[in-house]
Write a protein that holds these residues in place. Sequence first.
Motif, PDB file in Angstrom:
ATOM      1  N   GLY A  16       0.590  -1.164   0.069  1.00 38.45           N
ATOM      2  CA  GLY A  16      -0.114   0.110   0.081  1.00 38.45           C
ATOM      3  C   GLY A  16       0.754   1.258   0.064  1.00 38.45           C
ATOM      4  O   GLY A  16       2.226   1.215   0.289  1.00 38.45           O
ATOM      5  N   ASP A  17       0.135   2.319  -0.382  1.00 35.97           N
ATOM      6  CA  ASP A  17       0.960   3.594  -0.590  1.00 35.97           C
ATOM      7  C   ASP A  17       1.450   4.267   0.837  1.00 35.97           C
ATOM      8  O   ASP A  17       2.669   4.852   0.919  1.00 35.97           O
ATOM      9  N   GLU A  18       0.568   3.879   1.807  1.00 38.43           N
ATOM     10  CA  GLU A  18       1.017   4.407   3.177  1.00 38.43           C
ATOM     11  C   GLU A  18       2.424   3.819   3.578  1.00 38.43           C
ATOM     12  O   GLU A  18       3.203   4.603   4.187  1.00 38.43           O
ATOM     13  N   GLU A  19       2.394   2.398   3.574  1.00 33.08           N
ATOM     14  CA  GLU A  19       3.726   1.843   3.958  1.00 33.08           C
ATOM     15  C   GLU A  19       4.740   2.004   3.218  1.00 33.08           C
ATOM     16  O   GLU A  19       5.813   2.198   3.648  1.00 33.08           O
ATOM     17  N   MET A  20       4.346   2.257   1.921  1.00 34.85           N
ATOM     18  CA  MET A  20       5.803   2.577   0.991  1.00 34.85           C
ATOM     19  C   MET A  20       6.368   3.951   1.368  1.00 34.85           C
ATOM     20  O   MET A  20       7.452   4.152   1.348  1.00 34.85           O
TER      21      MET A  20
ATOM     22  N   HIS B 160       7.292  -8.964   5.655  1.00 34.75           N
ATOM     23  CA  HIS B 160       5.741  -8.671   5.537  1.00 34.75           C
ATOM     24  C   HIS B 160       5.448  -7.870   4.289  1.00 34.75           C
ATOM     25  O   HIS B 160       4.217  -7.249   4.339  1.00 34.75           O
ATOM     26  N   GLY B 161       6.253  -7.864   3.465  1.00 35.10           N
ATOM     27  CA  GLY B 161       5.986  -6.976   2.037  1.00 35.10           C
ATOM     28  C   GLY B 161       6.954  -6.908   1.230  1.00 35.10           C
ATOM     29  O   GLY B 161       8.077  -7.561   1.306  1.00 35.10           O
ATOM     30  N   PRO B 162       7.261  -6.238  -0.056  1.00 36.71           N
ATOM     31  CA  PRO B 162       8.220  -6.419  -0.833  1.00 36.71           C
ATOM     32  C   PRO B 162       9.491  -5.707  -0.499  1.00 36.71           C
ATOM     33  O   PRO B 162      10.538  -5.877  -0.966  1.00 36.71           O
TER      34      PRO B 162
END
Length: 133
Positions: free
Chosen positions: A42-46, A91-93
């Motif tokens: 998602g944009d917020e985590e990025m 937990h993500g890329p």
Amino acid sequence: MIRVQGACAVGLLAILLAGPAWGESLPVQTQGNVSYVSGGVGDEEMAALKAIQASYNLRLLFVGRDGHYLSGTQVVVKNAKSEAVLDAESHGPYFYAKLPAGRYSVSASHDGKTQTRPLQVGTKGGKQTTFRW
């Protein structure tokens, strides 16, 4: 002045009370003397990861052959003595770690396939690498 009535007012109040997702920071984990963070879904985590990336001297990205970002990648970092200093799931890329300066072997496993790379990290700057499956 904007007036909000009925169900819209209740929905707006619930959103405001829940707080903005972008204001929350990603949880920093620690194993031994290594701290790490992962995410990017998602944009917020990025945006949160981009804001802190300079604080980490190892930055990994996990991507499928089709270009899609991957999560659930197992990461193992071993020092020059082949001792595991970090063993964690992303937990993500994006996966960032703060390591003591030195030479390391970084293994990333996704969908039963493992890739291993030798990396050297310093105290300033950082080492970035992308793993593709």
